[in-house]
Design a protein around this motif. Structure first.
Motif, PDB file in Angstrom:
ATOM      1  N   GLY A 156       0.042  -1.511  -0.137  1.00 30.39           N
ATOM      2  CA  GLY A 156       0.048  -0.148   0.304  1.00 30.39           C
ATOM      3  C   GLY A 156       1.091   1.594  -0.275  1.00 30.39           C
ATOM      4  O   GLY A 156       0.079   2.535   0.712  1.00 30.39           O
ATOM      5  N   ASP A 157       2.228   1.135  -0.303  1.00 30.42           N
ATOM      6  CA  ASP A 157       2.834   2.636  -0.345  1.00 30.42           C
ATOM      7  C   ASP A 157       2.758   3.332  -1.603  1.00 30.42           C
ATOM      8  O   ASP A 157       2.505   2.933  -2.778  1.00 30.42           O
ATOM      9  CB  ASP A 157       4.524   2.077  -0.879  1.00 30.42           C
ATOM     10  CG  ASP A 157       4.990   3.308  -1.259  1.00 30.42           C
ATOM     11  OD1 ASP A 157       4.675   4.326  -1.020  1.00 30.42           O
ATOM     12  OD2 ASP A 157       6.303   3.051  -0.848  1.00 30.42           O
ATOM     13  N   PRO A 158       1.676   3.908  -1.532  1.00 29.57           N
ATOM     14  CA  PRO A 158       1.323   5.411  -2.784  1.00 29.57           C
ATOM     15  C   PRO A 158       2.550   6.049  -3.633  1.00 29.57           C
ATOM     16  O   PRO A 158       2.518   6.015  -4.909  1.00 29.57           O
ATOM     17  CB  PRO A 158       0.746   6.836  -1.981  1.00 29.57           C
ATOM     18  CG  PRO A 158       0.617   6.420  -0.295  1.00 29.57           C
ATOM     19  CD  PRO A 158       1.395   4.932  -0.263  1.00 29.57           C
ATOM     20  N   VAL A 159       3.532   6.281  -2.653  1.00 26.08           N
ATOM     21  CA  VAL A 159       4.993   6.008  -3.856  1.00 26.08           C
ATOM     22  C   VAL A 159       5.171   5.850  -4.621  1.00 26.08           C
ATOM     23  O   VAL A 159       5.641   6.444  -6.176  1.00 26.08           O
ATOM     24  CB  VAL A 159       6.127   7.222  -2.600  1.00 26.08           C
ATOM     25  CG1 VAL A 159       7.499   7.150  -3.477  1.00 26.08           C
ATOM     26  CG2 VAL A 159       5.878   8.418  -2.002  1.00 26.08           C
ATOM     27  N   GLY A 164       4.541   5.585  -8.641  1.00 21.22           N
ATOM     28  CA  GLY A 164       5.939   5.198  -9.854  1.00 21.22           C
ATOM     29  C   GLY A 164       4.910   4.337 -10.767  1.00 21.22           C
ATOM     30  O   GLY A 164       5.077   4.161 -11.547  1.00 21.22           O
ATOM     31  N   ALA A 165       3.891   4.955 -10.653  1.00 20.67           N
ATOM     32  CA  ALA A 165       2.817   4.578 -11.669  1.00 20.67           C
ATOM     33  C   ALA A 165       3.128   2.451 -11.950  1.00 20.67           C
ATOM     34  O   ALA A 165       2.229   1.859 -12.543  1.00 20.67           O
ATOM     35  CB  ALA A 165       2.911   4.501 -12.881  1.00 20.67           C
ATOM     36  N   ASN A 166       3.295   0.929 -10.577  1.00 21.73           N
ATOM     37  CA  ASN A 166       3.383   0.033 -10.024  1.00 21.73           C
ATOM     38  C   ASN A 166       1.772  -0.350 -10.280  1.00 21.73           C
ATOM     39  O   ASN A 166       2.021  -1.673  -9.889  1.00 21.73           O
ATOM     40  CB  ASN A 166       4.654  -0.200  -9.604  1.00 21.73           C
ATOM     41  CG  ASN A 166       5.817   0.349  -9.924  1.00 21.73           C
ATOM     42  OD1 ASN A 166       6.204  -0.181 -11.049  1.00 21.73           O
ATOM     43  ND2 ASN A 166       6.075   1.178  -8.810  1.00 21.73           N
ATOM     44  N   PHE A 167       0.836   0.417 -10.255  1.00 18.38           N
ATOM     45  CA  PHE A 167      -0.613   0.170  -9.420  1.00 18.38           C
ATOM     46  C   PHE A 167      -1.014  -0.443 -11.146  1.00 18.38           C
ATOM     47  O   PHE A 167      -1.805  -1.522 -11.227  1.00 18.38           O
ATOM     48  CB  PHE A 167      -1.813   0.940  -9.321  1.00 18.38           C
ATOM     49  CG  PHE A 167      -1.732   1.915 -10.273  1.00 18.38           C
ATOM     50  CD1 PHE A 167      -2.799   1.877 -11.086  1.00 18.38           C
ATOM     51  CD2 PHE A 167      -1.002   3.375 -10.464  1.00 18.38           C
ATOM     52  CE1 PHE A 167      -2.684   2.714 -12.124  1.00 18.38           C
ATOM     53  CE2 PHE A 167      -1.178   4.191 -10.873  1.00 18.38           C
ATOM     54  CZ  PHE A 167      -2.028   3.821 -12.422  1.00 18.38           C
ATOM     55  N   PRO A 175      -6.776   0.979  -4.535  1.00 23.20           N
ATOM     56  CA  PRO A 175      -7.067   1.754  -3.266  1.00 23.20           C
ATOM     57  C   PRO A 175      -6.225   1.135  -2.505  1.00 23.20           C
ATOM     58  O   PRO A 175      -7.006   2.106  -1.477  1.00 23.20           O
ATOM     59  CB  PRO A 175      -8.473   0.347  -3.552  1.00 23.20           C
ATOM     60  CG  PRO A 175      -8.131  -0.870  -5.109  1.00 23.20           C
ATOM     61  CD  PRO A 175      -6.752   0.041  -5.358  1.00 23.20           C
ATOM     62  N   PHE A 176      -5.651   0.629  -2.103  1.00 24.34           N
ATOM     63  CA  PHE A 176      -5.124  -0.001  -0.661  1.00 24.34           C
ATOM     64  C   PHE A 176      -4.101   1.535  -0.620  1.00 24.34           C
ATOM     65  O   PHE A 176      -4.069   1.956   0.461  1.00 24.34           O
ATOM     66  CB  PHE A 176      -4.196  -1.411  -0.817  1.00 24.34           C
ATOM     67  CG  PHE A 176      -5.201  -2.470  -0.053  1.00 24.34           C
ATOM     68  CD1 PHE A 176      -5.229  -2.348   1.196  1.00 24.34           C
ATOM     69  CD2 PHE A 176      -5.864  -3.256  -1.547  1.00 24.34           C
ATOM     70  CE1 PHE A 176      -6.114  -3.523   1.275  1.00 24.34           C
ATOM     71  CE2 PHE A 176      -6.465  -4.389  -1.055  1.00 24.34           C
ATOM     72  CZ  PHE A 176      -6.904  -4.808   0.598  1.00 24.34           C
ATOM     73  N   SER A 177      -3.501   1.836  -1.827  1.00 20.97           N
ATOM     74  CA  SER A 177      -2.581   2.986  -1.552  1.00 20.97           C
ATOM     75  C   SER A 177      -3.087   3.736  -1.018  1.00 20.97           C
ATOM     76  O   SER A 177      -2.364   5.167  -0.479  1.00 20.97           O
ATOM     77  CB  SER A 177      -1.367   3.003  -2.962  1.00 20.97           C
ATOM     78  OG  SER A 177      -0.582   1.649  -3.075  1.00 20.97           O
ATOM     79  N   ALA A 178      -4.500   4.672  -1.922  1.00 22.09           N
ATOM     80  CA  ALA A 178      -4.759   5.597  -1.905  1.00 22.09           C
ATOM     81  C   ALA A 178      -5.357   6.048  -0.057  1.00 22.09           C
ATOM     82  O   ALA A 178      -5.502   7.023   0.484  1.00 22.09           O
ATOM     83  CB  ALA A 178      -6.163   5.605  -2.403  1.00 22.09           C
ATOM     84  N   VAL A 179      -5.789   5.041   0.250  1.00 19.86           N
ATOM     85  CA  VAL A 179      -6.710   4.928   1.253  1.00 19.86           C
ATOM     86  C   VAL A 179      -5.139   4.928   2.849  1.00 19.86           C
ATOM     87  O   VAL A 179      -5.530   5.349   3.896  1.00 19.86           O
ATOM     88  CB  VAL A 179      -7.232   3.615   2.082  1.00 19.86           C
ATOM     89  CG1 VAL A 179      -8.708   3.747   1.254  1.00 19.86           C
ATOM     90  CG2 VAL A 179      -6.158   2.780   2.048  1.00 19.86           C
ATOM     91  N   ARG A 180      -3.814   4.911   2.412  1.00 22.73           N
ATOM     92  CA  ARG A 180      -2.712   5.095   3.478  1.00 22.73           C
ATOM     93  C   ARG A 180      -2.003   6.355   2.691  1.00 22.73           C
ATOM     94  O   ARG A 180      -1.179   6.638   3.612  1.00 22.73           O
ATOM     95  CB  ARG A 180      -2.010   3.617   2.690  1.00 22.73           C
ATOM     96  CG  ARG A 180      -2.580   2.364   3.586  1.00 22.73           C
ATOM     97  CD  ARG A 180      -1.733   1.021   3.345  1.00 22.73           C
ATOM     98  NE  ARG A 180      -0.993   1.433   4.589  1.00 22.73           N
ATOM     99  CZ  ARG A 180       0.141  -0.096   5.113  1.00 22.73           C
ATOM    100  NH1 ARG A 180       0.327  -0.503   3.760  1.00 22.73           N
ATOM    101  NH2 ARG A 180       1.231   0.888   5.813  1.00 22.73           N
ATOM    102  N   ILE A 181      -2.733   6.993   2.043  1.00 20.68           N
ATOM    103  CA  ILE A 181      -1.748   8.550   1.824  1.00 20.68           C
ATOM    104  C   ILE A 181      -1.627   9.520   3.315  1.00 20.68           C
ATOM    105  O   ILE A 181      -0.767   9.753   3.116  1.00 20.68           O
ATOM    106  CB  ILE A 181      -2.957   8.981   0.503  1.00 20.68           C
ATOM    107  CG1 ILE A 181      -2.165   8.374  -0.710  1.00 20.68           C
ATOM    108  CG2 ILE A 181      -2.333  10.647   0.884  1.00 20.68           C
ATOM    109  CD1 ILE A 181      -2.888   9.487  -1.304  1.00 20.68           C
ATOM    110  N   HIS A 194       5.574   3.919   3.903  1.00 26.28           N
ATOM    111  CA  HIS A 194       6.609   4.368   3.437  1.00 26.28           C
ATOM    112  C   HIS A 194       7.559   3.949   3.536  1.00 26.28           C
ATOM    113  O   HIS A 194       9.162   4.040   2.999  1.00 26.28           O
ATOM    114  CB  HIS A 194       5.912   5.369   1.980  1.00 26.28           C
ATOM    115  CG  HIS A 194       7.257   6.028   1.205  1.00 26.28           C
ATOM    116  ND1 HIS A 194       7.587   5.288   0.186  1.00 26.28           N
ATOM    117  CD2 HIS A 194       7.904   7.269   1.317  1.00 26.28           C
ATOM    118  CE1 HIS A 194       8.501   6.344  -0.556  1.00 26.28           C
ATOM    119  NE2 HIS A 194       8.532   7.202   0.164  1.00 26.28           N
ATOM    120  N   THR A 195       8.194   4.547   4.032  1.00 27.57           N
ATOM    121  CA  THR A 195       9.065   4.055   5.782  1.00 27.57           C
ATOM    122  C   THR A 195      10.272   3.760   5.781  1.00 27.57           C
ATOM    123  O   THR A 195      11.041   3.344   5.476  1.00 27.57           O
ATOM    124  CB  THR A 195       9.075   4.687   6.903  1.00 27.57           C
ATOM    125  OG1 THR A 195       8.508   6.219   7.030  1.00 27.57           O
ATOM    126  CG2 THR A 195      10.149   4.866   8.004  1.00 27.57           C
TER     127      THR A 195
END
Length: 208
Positions: A156-159, A164-167, A175-181, A194-195
């Motif tokens: 769920g890493d948004p970066v 990075g367009a890896n979705f 969606p997992f990345s979006a909710v973790r922003i 992301h850390t």
């Protein structure tokens, strides 16, 4: 000077020197289980907009061959010098913006005929760069084997997944990345996606 098998780490945005040291220690520890020694290629922060502008430059440098930052060009020079001095097995570790600096440096080196023979592995953690591009185009351009590139990021890493367009290769990650922003810049590594590149906080280990 830099010795064979050394780690060279590059930190991401909004890191002062103390933050960058902690970041480098964390990234290396996730690979080895211990905070072994490393060379910090410090990426100083100015402010978030300026840091992001630099990141855009190195993302452009990676994909298109222009916009490289001075830090990326300098890293390319360090690798070239180490290669000419017979150093081998360098392990590059770039986190976030630092991953973009790392890939930009490799593209710059390849386009300008610099020597990359010192590189043993390239570890890109939470990179705002496409894995497909790294494993295909960048690998071919630099002559570094695909097997030497390791891209790591939490599901769920948004970066990594959005910027990075890896979705594209894993749509469920979007969606997992979006909710973790909202937790992106949390100082709690168990909350931030992301850390650290591998889930479980600063003390967890990556599987590869």
């Amino acid at each position: 000077g830099i010795q064979s098998n050394s780690y060279i780490t590059v930190n991401g945005v909004s890191n002062n020197f103390q933050d960058a040291v902690r970041n480098g220690t964390t990234q290396v520890a996730q690979l080895e289980g211990v905070a072994s020694s490393y060379v910090l290629n410090f990426n100083p922060t100015f402010n978030l907009p300026a840091d992001l502008a630099e990141a855009v430059g190195d993302i452009s440098g990676t994909y298109f061959g222009f916009g490289h930052t001075e830090l990326a060009e300098n890293l390319a020079g360090v690798i070239d010098t180490a290669s000419k001095n017979g150093v081998t097995g360098l392990r590059l570790v770039g986190h976030s913006q630092g991953a973009a600096i790392t890939t930009s440096a490799l593209r710059y080196a390849a386009d300008n005929g610099l020597n990359l023979s010192a590189i043993g592995s390239v570890n890109l953690h939470g990179a705002p760069i496409s894995d497909l591009f790294v494993n295909n185009s960048l690998s071919k351009r630099t002559g570094i084997s695909k097997a030497s590139f390791f891209t790591r990021a939490q599901f769920g890493d948004p970066v990594h997944n959005i910027f990075g367009a890896n979705f594209i290769s894993n749509p469920l990650s979007l969606p997992f990345s979006a909710v973790r922003i909202p937790h992106l810049f949390s100082h709690d590594a168990t909350l931030s996606p992301h850390t650290v590149p591998c889930f479980g906080g600063r003390m967890s280990l990556c599987s590869r």
